[in-house]
Design a protein around this motif. Structure first.
Motif, PDB file in Angstrom:
ATOM      1  N   ALA A 216       0.858  -1.177   0.000  1.00 29.66           N
ATOM      2  CA  ALA A 216       0.000   0.000   0.000  1.00 29.66           C
ATOM      3  C   ALA A 216       0.902   1.237   0.000  1.00 29.66           C
ATOM      4  N   GLU A 217       0.541   2.222  -0.797  1.00 34.62           N
ATOM      5  CA  GLU A 217       1.398   3.385  -0.945  1.00 34.62           C
ATOM      6  C   GLU A 217       1.538   4.120   0.381  1.00 34.62           C
ATOM      7  N   ALA A 218       2.773   4.317   0.782  1.00 30.18           N
ATOM      8  CA  ALA A 218       3.022   5.023   2.024  1.00 30.18           C
ATOM      9  C   ALA A 218       2.795   6.522   1.823  1.00 30.18           C
ATOM     10  N   VAL A 219       2.302   7.158   2.851  1.00 29.22           N
ATOM     11  CA  VAL A 219       2.087   8.598   2.814  1.00 29.22           C
ATOM     12  C   VAL A 219       3.044   9.212   3.829  1.00 29.22           C
ATOM     13  N   VAL A 220       4.153   9.741   3.347  1.00 31.12           N
ATOM     14  CA  VAL A 220       5.145  10.344   4.226  1.00 31.12           C
ATOM     15  C   VAL A 220       5.247  11.825   3.886  1.00 31.12           C
ATOM     16  N   LEU A 221       4.838  12.662   4.816  1.00 30.92           N
ATOM     17  CA  LEU A 221       4.986  14.099   4.667  1.00 30.92           C
ATOM     18  C   LEU A 221       6.416  14.476   5.002  1.00 30.92           C
ATOM     19  N   GLN A 222       7.088  15.149   4.080  1.00 31.67           N
ATOM     20  CA  GLN A 222       8.485  15.533   4.288  1.00 31.67           C
ATOM     21  C   GLN A 222       8.589  17.041   4.499  1.00 31.67           C
ATOM     22  N   ARG A 223       9.328  17.420   5.527  1.00 33.84           N
ATOM     23  CA  ARG A 223       9.526  18.832   5.836  1.00 33.84           C
ATOM     24  C   ARG A 223      11.011  19.107   6.029  1.00 33.84           C
ATOM     25  N   ALA A 224      11.430  20.291   5.635  1.00 32.37           N
ATOM     26  CA  ALA A 224      12.804  20.754   5.876  1.00 32.37           C
ATOM     27  C   ALA A 224      12.716  22.066   6.635  1.00 32.37           C
ATOM     28  N   ILE A 225      13.408  22.146   7.751  1.00 28.68           N
ATOM     29  CA  ILE A 225      13.329  23.325   8.613  1.00 28.68           C
ATOM     30  C   ILE A 225      14.714  23.935   8.751  1.00 28.68           C
ATOM     31  N   ALA A 226      14.829  25.228   8.424  1.00 31.30           N
ATOM     32  CA  ALA A 226      16.087  25.952   8.585  1.00 31.30           C
ATOM     33  C   ALA A 226      16.254  26.336  10.049  1.00 31.30           C
ATOM     34  N   VAL A 227      17.412  26.003  10.600  1.00 34.20           N
ATOM     35  CA  VAL A 227      17.678  26.296  12.010  1.00 34.20           C
ATOM     36  C   VAL A 227      19.184  26.340  12.222  1.00 34.20           C
ATOM     37  N   ASP A 228      19.629  27.233  13.092  1.00 32.59           N
ATOM     38  CA  ASP A 228      21.053  27.256  13.430  1.00 32.59           C
ATOM     39  C   ASP A 228      21.432  25.949  14.112  1.00 32.59           C
ATOM     40  N   ALA A 229      22.615  25.451  13.800  1.00 33.54           N
ATOM     41  CA  ALA A 229      23.044  24.161  14.344  1.00 33.54           C
ATOM     42  C   ALA A 229      22.996  24.140  15.870  1.00 33.54           C
ATOM     43  N   PRO A 369       9.888  23.390   0.520  1.00 38.57           N
ATOM     44  CA  PRO A 369      10.167  24.725   1.044  1.00 38.57           C
ATOM     45  C   PRO A 369      11.002  24.625   2.313  1.00 38.57           C
ATOM     46  N   LEU A 370      11.994  25.483   2.438  1.00 37.73           N
ATOM     47  CA  LEU A 370      12.829  25.499   3.628  1.00 37.73           C
ATOM     48  C   LEU A 370      12.154  26.400   4.659  1.00 37.73           C
ATOM     49  N   GLU A 371      11.466  25.762   5.595  1.00 37.76           N
ATOM     50  CA  GLU A 371      10.644  26.496   6.553  1.00 37.76           C
ATOM     51  C   GLU A 371      11.499  27.211   7.594  1.00 37.76           C
ATOM     52  N   GLN A 372      10.941  28.306   8.108  1.00 39.17           N
ATOM     53  CA  GLN A 372      11.493  28.983   9.269  1.00 39.17           C
ATOM     54  C   GLN A 372      10.389  29.086  10.311  1.00 39.17           C
ATOM     55  N   LEU A 373      10.668  28.617  11.515  1.00 42.12           N
ATOM     56  CA  LEU A 373       9.659  28.612  12.565  1.00 42.12           C
ATOM     57  C   LEU A 373       9.855  29.806  13.488  1.00 42.12           C
ATOM     58  N   PRO A 374       8.764  30.406  13.946  1.00 40.03           N
ATOM     59  CA  PRO A 374       8.861  31.568  14.835  1.00 40.03           C
ATOM     60  C   PRO A 374       9.703  31.261  16.070  1.00 40.03           C
ATOM     61  N   GLY A 375      10.629  32.141  16.357  1.00 42.68           N
ATOM     62  CA  GLY A 375      11.509  31.960  17.504  1.00 42.68           C
ATOM     63  C   GLY A 375      12.762  31.182  17.186  1.00 42.68           C
ATOM     64  N   PHE A 376      12.809  30.566  16.003  1.00 44.05           N
ATOM     65  CA  PHE A 376      13.977  29.770  15.614  1.00 44.05           C
ATOM     66  C   PHE A 376      14.532  30.211  14.259  1.00 44.05           C
ATOM     67  N   GLU A 377      14.266  31.460  13.876  1.00 41.48           N
ATOM     68  CA  GLU A 377      14.791  31.940  12.599  1.00 41.48           C
ATOM     69  C   GLU A 377      16.322  31.893  12.619  1.00 41.48           C
ATOM     70  N   PRO A 378      16.933  31.301  11.599  1.00 41.70           N
ATOM     71  CA  PRO A 378      18.396  31.150  11.605  1.00 41.70           C
ATOM     72  C   PRO A 378      19.107  32.479  11.394  1.00 41.70           C
ATOM     73  N   THR A 379      20.267  32.614  12.025  1.00 43.17           N
ATOM     74  CA  THR A 379      21.097  33.815  11.871  1.00 43.17           C
ATOM     75  C   THR A 379      22.494  33.482  11.367  1.00 43.17           C
ATOM     76  N   ASP A 380      22.877  32.216  11.420  1.00 44.97           N
ATOM     77  CA  ASP A 380      24.226  31.831  10.991  1.00 44.97           C
ATOM     78  C   ASP A 380      24.379  31.993   9.487  1.00 44.97           C
ATOM     79  N   VAL A 381      25.616  32.188   9.064  1.00 44.16           N
ATOM     80  CA  VAL A 381      25.963  32.300   7.643  1.00 44.16           C
ATOM     81  C   VAL A 381      26.921  31.164   7.310  1.00 44.16           C
TER      82      VAL A 381
END
Length: 415
Positions: A216-229, A369-381
């Motif tokens: 049966a076809e698996a349903v896997v939601l994939q997310r990528a979240i930008a965050v400082d290490a 989409p590379l998400e940014q979550l409130p309070g965890f917006e990345p600042t590193d370069v």
């Protein structure tokens, strides 16, 4: 059909049952009798098909017969492409062999770690050697073992062995083996290079082609979240609590990272433990069973858990550290969304790993989409990029990469 009907000894059939193999899978059903007959084998088998037991069981039965060597000399050699697969194959062999009348000595070796403990482990010899090609050659050069008595050769995931650039090492290993031996060749795909290798290695092989089972076809939601290490641990804790995740499998790059992150989460009021190849077999088995019983909220693991481990209804997988390759990414997220269940796979992407993430996306045909979550917006370069050609496995060329480049320069051939 029980395992014993395939010609296996009762002790091995019982050992298979104790590991949860209630009935042979299609690859085991066809491969085990062929291997026991002494024939060479060419098998198409996907990850998760049960192929490890398909060669491990008849291999162990073969070692119960024939001459014994004193000191022990390697009679069976299993070549694999990665340290994670080496550890997994070694664990399966040891588990199946623990009740045998004549228990073989099984050694496992791979690169990326100090060679000294592996040299020490081989002082008493070994009946079975599971290794990556490069480290095996290192051991041979240190006179830690000889391959002149090998009766059975297994190439596991042969396509990945070639993909990872082990062709030269394979040729060198094959030159050290006796001409008369049984060869077992397992590969998920058969591009021209793999076909050529199989053609030169196998003698009148039995062919076993087991297609991937329809599921049966698996349903896997994939997310990528930008965050400082430096904020990944805090974000992980927040996601678990805010979303009410009850069971989470978290992948990291090293055993040390697994222990460190599990400890941090545990001190942060989450029931978290580690799972990796540095733990004893009993500790790993207990941790996995307790996770299945929902006694742990979080298990932090290395790629040891990316293959061959089935956890029913596992809701969430998190790539705390990104995998080394796009293939490993598939195996990791494949721990969730099994048997038609829905699942969630979350990847943390820091500034220094964003280029690596984009390459995984490209190779898997993803566009997340590379998400940014409130309070965890990345600042590193990101640090300035180094010379091109580091590849998906890491930023710097390895020692093997440098040796291959030097050899190619001498011969005028491309790497």
């Amino acid at each position: 059909m029980p395992f014993i009907s395939l010609g296996l000894a009762p002790t091995l059939a019982q050992a298979a049952a104790e590991l949860g193999f209630t009935a042979p899978t299609p690859i085991q059903l066809e491969a085990i009798p062929a291997v026991l007959s002494g024939a060479d084998l060419l098998a198409t088998a996907q990850t998760g098909s049960g192929k490890t037991a398909a060669f491990a069981l008849p291999l162990l039965q073969r070692l119960q017969t024939g001459p014994s060597h004193t000191p022990r000399r390697v009679r069976a050699l299993v070549l694999v492409p990665t340290r994670e697969l080496a550890a997994q194959v070694g664990e399966v062999l040891r588990s199946l062999a623990q009740h045998l009348p004549s228990r073989p000595r099984i050694a496992v070796a791979f690169g990326g770690v100090s060679i000294n403990p592996q040299l020490m482990a081989l002082r008493g010899g070994a009946d079975v050697m599971v290794a990556t090609p490069g480290r095996l050659l290192d051991l041979v050069e240190h006179n830690a073992l000889r391959l002149s008595a090998v009766e059975l050769l297994v190439l596991d995931e042969a396509d990945r062995l070639l993909d990872l650039g082990f062709a030269d090492e394979l040729d060198r290993v094959l030159a050290l083996l006796p001409a008369q031996r049984q060869n077992l060749f397992f590969s998920a795909t058969f591009p021209p290079a793999v076909e050529a290798l199989a053609g030169g290695l196998l003698r009148d092989p039995r062919r076993v082609d087991v297609p991937a089972p329809a599921q049966a076809e698996a349903v896997v939601l994939q997310r990528a979240i930008a965050v400082d290490a430096s904020r990944r641990t805090q974000l992980l804790r927040q996601l678990i609590k805010d979303n009410g995740w009850e069971r989470v499998l978290v992948f990291v790059a090293t055993q040390y990272a697994a222990e460190r992150l599990a400890s941090k989460l545990h001190h942060g009021d989450l029931f978290a433990t580690s799972f990796h190849g540095g733990l004893s077999q009993g500790a790993r088995k207990q941790a996995l069973q307790e996770f299945k019983e929902k006694r742990w909220d979080v298990v932090v693991t290395t790629d040891l858990a990316a293959r061959g481990i089935d956890i029913a209804q596992l809701p969430v997988v998190v790539n705390f550290d990104l995998p080394r390759s796009a293939v490993d990414y598939v195996h990791r997220i494949g721990r969730t969304g099994r048997a038609g269940e829905s699942g969630l796979a979350v990847s943390f992407v820091s500034a220094d790993t964003e280029a690596h993430w984009r390459l995984i996306e490209k190779r898997q045909g993803l566009s997340l989409p590379l998400e940014q979550l409130p309070g965890f917006e990345p600042t590193d370069v990101a640090a300035p990029a180094g010379p091109a050609g580091g590849g998906i496995k890491g930023k710097r060329p390895s020692k093997k990469d440098k040796l291959r480049a030097a050899a190619a320069a001498k011969t005028g051939q491309p790497e």
